[in-house]
Design a protein around this motif. Sequence first.
Motif, short mmCIF file in Angstrom:
data_model
loop_
_atom_site.label_atom_id
_atom_site.label_comp_id
_atom_site.label_asym_id
_atom_site.label_seq_id
_atom_site.Cartn_x
_atom_site.Cartn_y
_atom_site.Cartn_z
N VAL A 1 54.40 -39.03 -63.02
CA VAL A 1 54.93 -37.73 -62.57
C VAL A 1 55.06 -36.81 -63.78
CG1 VAL A 1 56.88 -36.56 -61.49
CG2 VAL A 1 56.07 -38.73 -60.56
N GLN A 2 53.96 -36.08 -64.05
CA GLN A 2 53.87 -35.17 -65.19
C GLN A 2 52.99 -33.99 -64.80
OE1 GLN A 2 52.19 -37.29 -68.56
NE2 GLN A 2 53.40 -39.10 -68.01
N PRO A 3 53.18 -32.84 -65.47
CA PRO A 3 52.30 -31.71 -65.18
C PRO A 3 50.84 -32.09 -65.40
CG PRO A 3 54.13 -31.04 -66.62
CD PRO A 3 54.20 -32.53 -66.49
N GLY A 4 49.97 -31.65 -64.48
CA GLY A 4 48.54 -31.89 -64.63
C GLY A 4 48.04 -33.10 -63.87
N VAL A 5 48.94 -33.95 -63.38
CA VAL A 5 48.53 -35.15 -62.64
C VAL A 5 48.39 -34.79 -61.16
CG1 VAL A 5 49.26 -37.48 -61.97
CG2 VAL A 5 49.63 -36.68 -64.32
N THR A 6 47.39 -35.36 -60.47
CA THR A 6 47.26 -35.09 -59.04
C THR A 6 48.05 -36.15 -58.25
OG1 THR A 6 45.32 -36.50 -58.72
CG2 THR A 6 44.91 -34.20 -59.32
N THR A 7 48.44 -35.77 -57.05
CA THR A 7 49.17 -36.72 -56.20
C THR A 7 48.26 -37.89 -55.81
OG1 THR A 7 48.68 -35.33 -54.28
CG2 THR A 7 50.82 -35.01 -55.34
N ARG A 8 46.96 -37.68 -55.80
CA ARG A 8 46.03 -38.77 -55.49
C ARG A 8 46.08 -39.86 -56.57
NH1 ARG A 8 41.60 -36.13 -54.49
NH2 ARG A 8 41.58 -36.37 -52.24
N GLU A 9 46.22 -39.45 -57.83
CA GLU A 9 46.30 -40.42 -58.93
C GLU A 9 47.56 -41.28 -58.78
OE1 GLU A 9 45.14 -38.71 -63.01
OE2 GLU A 9 45.32 -36.92 -61.77
N ILE A 10 48.63 -40.66 -58.34
CA ILE A 10 49.89 -41.40 -58.16
C ILE A 10 49.72 -42.43 -57.03
CG2 ILE A 10 52.32 -41.18 -57.48
CD1 ILE A 10 52.29 -38.40 -58.83
N SER B 1 50.93 -44.08 -49.79
CA SER B 1 52.24 -43.46 -50.02
C SER B 1 52.24 -42.07 -49.41
CB SER B 1 52.51 -43.34 -51.53
OG SER B 1 51.55 -42.51 -52.14
N CYS B 2 53.43 -41.57 -49.14
CA CYS B 2 53.61 -40.18 -48.78
C CYS B 2 54.11 -39.48 -50.05
CB CYS B 2 54.64 -40.00 -47.68
SG CYS B 2 54.17 -40.78 -46.13
N ILE B 3 53.45 -38.40 -50.43
CA ILE B 3 53.89 -37.66 -51.62
C ILE B 3 54.12 -36.21 -51.20
CG2 ILE B 3 53.40 -37.03 -54.00
CD1 ILE B 3 51.77 -39.55 -54.29
N SER B 4 55.38 -35.79 -51.29
CA SER B 4 55.80 -34.51 -50.74
C SER B 4 56.40 -33.66 -51.86
CB SER B 4 56.84 -34.74 -49.63
OG SER B 4 56.36 -35.73 -48.71
N VAL B 5 55.83 -32.47 -52.06
CA VAL B 5 56.19 -31.63 -53.21
C VAL B 5 57.01 -30.42 -52.75
CG1 VAL B 5 55.28 -30.34 -55.20
CG2 VAL B 5 54.06 -32.37 -54.36
N ASN B 6 58.12 -30.17 -53.42
CA ASN B 6 58.95 -28.97 -53.22
C ASN B 6 59.42 -28.82 -51.77
OD1 ASN B 6 58.69 -28.47 -55.93
ND2 ASN B 6 56.95 -27.10 -55.68
N GLU B 7 58.84 -27.84 -51.03
CA GLU B 7 59.31 -27.58 -49.66
C GLU B 7 58.81 -28.63 -48.67
OE1 GLU B 7 56.85 -26.10 -51.08
OE2 GLU B 7 55.23 -25.90 -49.63
N LEU C 1 59.43 -30.58 -57.63
CA LEU C 1 60.15 -31.79 -57.19
C LEU C 1 59.17 -32.62 -56.38
CD1 LEU C 1 63.58 -30.37 -55.88
CD2 LEU C 1 63.12 -31.53 -58.04
N VAL C 2 59.00 -33.89 -56.75
CA VAL C 2 58.00 -34.75 -56.11
C VAL C 2 58.68 -35.94 -55.45
CG1 VAL C 2 55.87 -36.04 -56.44
CG2 VAL C 2 56.42 -34.13 -57.95
N SER C 3 58.58 -36.02 -54.13
CA SER C 3 59.14 -37.16 -53.39
C SER C 3 58.03 -38.15 -53.12
CB SER C 3 59.74 -36.70 -52.06
OG SER C 3 60.76 -35.75 -52.29
N ILE C 4 58.24 -39.39 -53.56
CA ILE C 4 57.25 -40.45 -53.33
C ILE C 4 57.90 -41.51 -52.45
CG2 ILE C 4 55.70 -42.12 -54.41
CD1 ILE C 4 55.94 -40.54 -57.01
N ASP C 5 57.25 -41.79 -51.31
CA ASP C 5 57.78 -42.73 -50.32
C ASP C 5 56.70 -43.78 -50.09
OD1 ASP C 5 58.98 -43.97 -48.16
OD2 ASP C 5 59.06 -42.18 -46.89
N THR C 6 57.06 -45.07 -50.20
CA THR C 6 56.05 -46.09 -49.94
C THR C 6 56.70 -47.37 -49.44
OG1 THR C 6 54.02 -47.12 -50.79
CG2 THR C 6 55.94 -47.13 -52.25
N GLY C 7 55.86 -48.25 -48.89
CA GLY C 7 56.37 -49.52 -48.39
C GLY C 7 55.26 -50.55 -48.35
#
Length: 256
Positions: free
Chosen positions: A31-40, A70-76, A93-99
């Motif tokens: 979770v850093q500037p420049g990273v895509t949510t797909r990489e996470i 995973s679900c990755i939800s940013v800001n709003e 703000l990055v919400s990461i949800d997984t199971g």
Amino acid sequence: MIVLKSRREIALMREAGRLVAVALAEAAKLVQPGVTTREIDASIEATFEKAGAQPLFKGVPGKVPFPAVSCISVNEEVVHGIPGDRVLQPGDLVSIDTGCRLAGWCADSAWTYPVGPVDERRQRLLEIGRGVLELAIAECGRKQRWSEVATLMAQEVRRARFSVVEDFVGHGIGREMHEDPQVPNYLSGSLAKTDVTLEPGLVLAIEPMVNAGGKSTKTSRRDHWTVVTRDGEPSVHFEHTVAMTAEGPVVLTSAG
Ligand code: MG
Ligand code: MG
């Protein structure tokens, strides 16, 4: 029907929970500037694959099956964001949800992370969101019924002048990710009628979602999954899988 878990079963769920915690900890490093949510998402997928665990989110039925682990939800975005080409920006703000399911047992967890320093209001939203989850876990060891816990959670958020999301709720978890009962993060009418007793063997995914603005949400018509706040204000999501035991609540989705 609520299925209580034995000590042995809770110990197995702890293994699944530990793996989810490790996957989230690895994801958090990205979770850093420049990273895509797909990489996470790819990092989480690799963690599950290496351990031989089954990702629970991929293929969940909807208008289109959910395409990621995973679900990755940013800001709003509140929940159910689809990982993709979105590049993280400072202040997000990055919400990461997984199971995952490991050896037949499930665990589910989510956390919201700041991308670099965030503004004061977002920082406070993070603290309240995390604080409400911690409060709920602690109160599970003191109260008899979930309605008492949910009432305190809603009070805490109201005091902070933020809003609890009411469109999505926590849940029982075990062999399946979603089992009975549903555990709302506020005192709902249905909960007042059919309350949940906090007894040993009950395992819950407790997951408050807190909005900086109003409580209303809507689902994106673009991808049929991403849930956003109606007013466009940011949102946070914190979730742990928690087992009630004779010795009190035990967080199963922690790395330790
Ligand atoms: Mg979850
Ligand atoms: Mg959940």
